[in-house]
Scaffold this motif. Structure first.
Motif, PDB file in Angstrom:
ATOM      1  N   HIS A 241       0.853  -1.186   0.000  1.00 33.40           N
ATOM      2  CA  HIS A 241       0.000   0.000   0.000  1.00 33.40           C
ATOM      3  C   HIS A 241       0.895   1.244   0.000  1.00 33.40           C
ATOM      4  CE1 HIS A 241      -3.514  -2.538   0.729  1.00 33.40           C
ATOM      5  NE2 HIS A 241      -2.774  -3.169   1.624  1.00 33.40           N
ATOM      6  N   PHE A 242       0.928   1.922  -1.130  1.00 35.03           N
ATOM      7  CA  PHE A 242       1.755   3.117  -1.294  1.00 35.03           C
ATOM      8  C   PHE A 242       1.043   4.329  -0.713  1.00 35.03           C
ATOM      9  CE2 PHE A 242       3.501   0.143  -4.216  1.00 35.03           C
ATOM     10  CZ  PHE A 242       4.801   0.538  -4.528  1.00 35.03           C
ATOM     11  N   MET A 243       1.807   5.390  -0.476  1.00 33.24           N
ATOM     12  CA  MET A 243       1.202   6.636   0.004  1.00 33.24           C
ATOM     13  C   MET A 243       0.183   7.182  -0.987  1.00 33.24           C
ATOM     14  SD  MET A 243       2.087   7.425   3.081  1.00 33.24           S
ATOM     15  CE  MET A 243       1.459   9.108   3.100  1.00 33.24           C
ATOM     16  N   ALA A 244       0.358   6.892  -2.260  1.00 33.40           N
ATOM     17  CA  ALA A 244      -0.618   7.347  -3.260  1.00 33.40           C
ATOM     18  C   ALA A 244      -1.995   6.756  -2.980  1.00 33.40           C
ATOM     19  CB  ALA A 244      -0.146   6.973  -4.668  1.00 33.40           C
ATOM     20  N   GLU A 245      -2.045   5.491  -2.555  1.00 32.71           N
ATOM     21  CA  GLU A 245      -3.319   4.870  -2.205  1.00 32.71           C
ATOM     22  C   GLU A 245      -3.895   5.512  -0.946  1.00 32.71           C
ATOM     23  OE1 GLU A 245      -5.146   0.500  -0.910  1.00 32.71           O
ATOM     24  OE2 GLU A 245      -3.027   0.691  -1.461  1.00 32.71           O
ATOM     25  N   ILE A 246      -3.028   5.791   0.033  1.00 26.37           N
ATOM     26  CA  ILE A 246      -3.481   6.460   1.257  1.00 26.37           C
ATOM     27  C   ILE A 246      -4.055   7.829   0.923  1.00 26.37           C
ATOM     28  CG2 ILE A 246      -2.673   7.473   3.430  1.00 26.37           C
ATOM     29  CD1 ILE A 246      -0.686   5.099   3.596  1.00 26.37           C
ATOM     30  N   ASP A 247      -3.384   8.560   0.042  1.00 25.78           N
ATOM     31  CA  ASP A 247      -3.888   9.867  -0.369  1.00 25.78           C
ATOM     32  C   ASP A 247      -5.221   9.751  -1.112  1.00 25.78           C
ATOM     33  OD1 ASP A 247      -1.663  11.088   0.729  1.00 25.78           O
ATOM     34  OD2 ASP A 247      -0.573  11.211  -1.171  1.00 25.78           O
ATOM     35  N   ARG A 248      -5.381   8.678  -1.869  1.00 22.77           N
ATOM     36  CA  ARG A 248      -6.580   8.527  -2.702  1.00 22.77           C
ATOM     37  C   ARG A 248      -7.800   8.124  -1.891  1.00 22.77           C
ATOM     38  NH1 ARG A 248      -9.231   4.480  -5.495  1.00 22.77           N
ATOM     39  NH2 ARG A 248      -7.740   2.903  -4.794  1.00 22.77           N
ATOM     40  N   ILE A 249      -7.681   7.151  -0.985  1.00 23.72           N
ATOM     41  CA  ILE A 249      -8.869   6.648  -0.285  1.00 23.72           C
ATOM     42  C   ILE A 249      -8.833   6.906   1.216  1.00 23.72           C
ATOM     43  CG2 ILE A 249      -9.206   4.873  -2.044  1.00 23.72           C
ATOM     44  CD1 ILE A 249      -8.196   2.804  -0.018  1.00 23.72           C
ATOM     45  N   GLY A 250      -7.718   7.436   1.722  1.00 23.67           N
ATOM     46  CA  GLY A 250      -7.614   7.754   3.144  1.00 23.67           C
ATOM     47  C   GLY A 250      -6.969   6.633   3.945  1.00 23.67           C
ATOM     48  N   PHE A 251      -6.293   7.017   5.016  1.00 25.17           N
ATOM     49  CA  PHE A 251      -5.557   6.032   5.814  1.00 25.17           C
ATOM     50  C   PHE A 251      -6.479   5.022   6.496  1.00 25.17           C
ATOM     51  CE2 PHE A 251      -3.232   4.714   9.701  1.00 25.17           C
ATOM     52  CZ  PHE A 251      -2.214   4.020   9.057  1.00 25.17           C
ATOM     53  N   PRO A 252      -7.637   5.414   7.053  1.00 22.28           N
ATOM     54  CA  PRO A 252      -8.495   4.404   7.696  1.00 22.28           C
ATOM     55  C   PRO A 252      -8.887   3.279   6.748  1.00 22.28           C
ATOM     56  CG  PRO A 252      -9.183   6.601   8.361  1.00 22.28           C
ATOM     57  CD  PRO A 252      -8.171   6.788   7.266  1.00 22.28           C
ATOM     58  N   ALA A 253      -9.202   3.610   5.492  1.00 19.46           N
ATOM     59  CA  ALA A 253      -9.585   2.569   4.541  1.00 19.46           C
ATOM     60  C   ALA A 253      -8.411   1.658   4.213  1.00 19.46           C
ATOM     61  CB  ALA A 253     -10.131   3.211   3.260  1.00 19.46           C
ATOM     62  N   VAL A 254      -7.219   2.234   4.079  1.00 20.52           N
ATOM     63  CA  VAL A 254      -6.034   1.416   3.810  1.00 20.52           C
ATOM     64  C   VAL A 254      -5.735   0.518   5.007  1.00 20.52           C
ATOM     65  CG1 VAL A 254      -3.524   1.497   3.459  1.00 20.52           C
ATOM     66  CG2 VAL A 254      -5.032   2.993   2.121  1.00 20.52           C
ATOM     67  N   LEU A 255      -5.880   1.031   6.214  1.00 16.24           N
ATOM     68  CA  LEU A 255      -5.637   0.223   7.406  1.00 16.24           C
ATOM     69  C   LEU A 255      -6.620  -0.943   7.473  1.00 16.24           C
ATOM     70  CD1 LEU A 255      -4.068  -0.213  10.017  1.00 16.24           C
ATOM     71  CD2 LEU A 255      -5.693   1.320  11.157  1.00 16.24           C
ATOM     72  N   ASP A 256      -7.892  -0.708   7.148  1.00 14.56           N
ATOM     73  CA  ASP A 256      -8.864  -1.800   7.113  1.00 14.56           C
ATOM     74  C   ASP A 256      -8.413  -2.887   6.143  1.00 14.56           C
ATOM     75  OD1 ASP A 256     -10.535  -0.597   8.965  1.00 14.56           O
ATOM     76  OD2 ASP A 256     -11.886   0.256   7.472  1.00 14.56           O
ATOM     77  N   ARG A 257      -7.932  -2.470   4.961  1.00  8.35           N
ATOM     78  CA  ARG A 257      -7.450  -3.439   3.980  1.00  8.35           C
ATOM     79  C   ARG A 257      -6.252  -4.205   4.511  1.00  8.35           C
ATOM     80  NH1 ARG A 257      -7.473  -0.347  -1.959  1.00  8.35           N
ATOM     81  NH2 ARG A 257      -9.747  -0.091  -2.121  1.00  8.35           N
ATOM     82  N   ALA A 258      -5.318  -3.493   5.119  1.00 10.55           N
ATOM     83  CA  ALA A 258      -4.095  -4.125   5.609  1.00 10.55           C
ATOM     84  C   ALA A 258      -4.404  -5.159   6.689  1.00 10.55           C
ATOM     85  CB  ALA A 258      -3.132  -3.070   6.138  1.00 10.55           C
ATOM     86  N   ILE A 259      -5.319  -4.849   7.598  1.00  9.48           N
ATOM     87  CA  ILE A 259      -5.677  -5.793   8.651  1.00  9.48           C
ATOM     88  C   ILE A 259      -6.360  -7.021   8.062  1.00  9.48           C
ATOM     89  CG2 ILE A 259      -7.201  -6.134  10.639  1.00  9.48           C
ATOM     90  CD1 ILE A 259      -6.498  -3.292  11.511  1.00  9.48           C
ATOM     91  N   SER A 260      -7.247  -6.814   7.101  1.00  9.93           N
ATOM     92  CA  SER A 260      -7.912  -7.944   6.453  1.00  9.93           C
ATOM     93  C   SER A 260      -6.896  -8.840   5.752  1.00  9.93           C
ATOM     94  CB  SER A 260      -8.942  -7.424   5.446  1.00  9.93           C
ATOM     95  OG  SER A 260      -9.538  -8.490   4.732  1.00  9.93           O
TER      96      SER A 260
END
Length: 373
Positions: A241-260
């Motif tokens: 998960h690159f910072m570009a993805e964090i910028d695009r959908i937000g850190f909470p959504a990326v964290l949910d993906r990472a935990i899953s």
């Protein structure tokens, strides 16, 4: 001929050197309340253990151990990271019983038995020679059932640290959640297989950790991965998960993906935190800073949540180079990162609900049924 014998750097002190001492944690502080800048520098002034027998006798849940290596980064100062993290004045006093995590109002030391386990042996002239002794010490902690928390040192130590967890729990049964600005899966650096840029490649090629069980968060280096390395990462199924993805959908959504993704298969997780995942504004004391990065308000609750909601069996915080940060901000954030991880482990042991458990009063939910935003 110099002050170090050829093998003395890895020769262990024997329990027989302390006749009459019963196994168990040793309180090395003279006073009940010790300022952070005083006393013997164990992590938060915690008791010390020297052997696996000490860990077992003390019923230890978590053992903090240093791995003071910086040859893998080119001698940028990360070898002094463990001492800086132990001595940092974030908590003002080394008095664990007085500490309270403000979001959850939990003192992790009420739930966990936490000790310092000293440092692993390090060859001051060779990162390659240091890998096996580090692996051995982490393995002996994990073998007692305690969670090793490894203070780096540079990121070369991910190789022996995660391999040690695979030794104990089995190859393919450990996943890695990896917070970092860099991918750390290069084939080699200047011909060296052991470096801060290569540990993931070594773990995958040695078949300790499958590529699909690496979950990376915060990547943004201007150098790596290049197209060839990115293709290798994708070929091996790494979830990045690159910072570009964090910028695009937000850190909470990326964290949910990472935990899953982290829960997709492994029985145990190893949490690897490179302090350079933070923006250099919050962690200037690191060998390879990369703006723009995460903020502490993003990273710290994420670490607590991962340790609460997933089966974390080991943790490392690496690349703190205190000589590059006269204000000690980097060491402070590293120590707070560990404290949040300990809080997450305590929440899990206590059986409090997730996701994102918050104390109702701290969250402004007093009198309401819910405990999450």
């Amino acid at each position: 001929m110099g002050g170090l014998s050829s093998g003395g750097w890895r020769e262990r002190v024997s329990p027989s050197d302390f006749p009459g001492r019963e196994p168990g944690p040793i309180n090395v502080q003279r006073y009940r309340q010790v300022p952070a800048y005083s006393g013997i520098a164990t992590f938060l002034g915690l008791p010390l253990c020297l052997t696996p027998e000490d860990l077992r006798a003390g019923g230890v849940d978590v053992a903090v151990v240093g791995a003071p290596v910086d040859m893998g980064t080119g001698h940028r100062g990360a070898a002094f990271g463990p001492r800086a993290i132990r001595a940092d004045e974030w908590a003002v006093a080394h008095t664990p019983s007085a500490l309270l995590e403000s979001d959850t109002r939990i003192n992790p030391f009420d739930e966990l038995v936490v000790v310092d386990y000293g440092d692993a042996a390090v060859d001051p002239m060779s990162v390659e020679a240091s890998m096996e002794p580090i692996r051995g010490v982490v393995r002996e902690i994990a073998g007692t059932g305690a969670v090793p928390v490894v203070l780096g040192g540079d990121h070369s130590i991910l190789w022996p640290d995660a391999a040690a967890l695979a030794d104990v729990h089995g190859p393919g049964r450990v996943g890695v959640v990896h917070f970092d600005a860099h991918a750390d899966c290069a084939e080699s650096v200047a011909g060296h297989l052991a470096s801060h840029a290569t540990p993931i490649r070594r773990l995958i090629e040695d078949e300790h950790i499958p590529g699909r069980n690496f979950v990376q968060v915060g990547l943004r280096s201007v150098l790596m991965p290049d197209d060839e390395l990115l293709a290798w990462m994708r070929e091996h199924g790494m979830r990045s998960h690159f910072m570009a993805e964090i910028d695009r959908i937000g850190f909470p959504a990326v964290l949910d993906r990472a935990i899953s993704e982290a829960l997709d298969g492994p029985d145990h997780l190893y949490l690897s935190i490179d302090i350079d995942v933070l923006d250099p504004a919050f962690a200037p004391g690191t060998g390879t800073p990369e703006p723009p990065g995460l903020t502490p308000r993003e990273l710290l609750p994420a670490l607590r949540r991962i340790c609460h909601e997933t089966p974390v069996a080991g943790i490392e915080v690496v690349e703190v180079a205190p000589n590059l940060d006269p204000g000690n901000l980097t060491a402070m954030n590293a120590r707070k990162a560990i404290f949040e991880c300990l809080t997450g482990l305590a929440l899990r042991k206590k059986g409090l609900p997730g996701p994102t458990y918050l104390d109702p009063i701290a969250a402004g939910l007093a009198g309401e049924d819910e405990t999450t935003p």
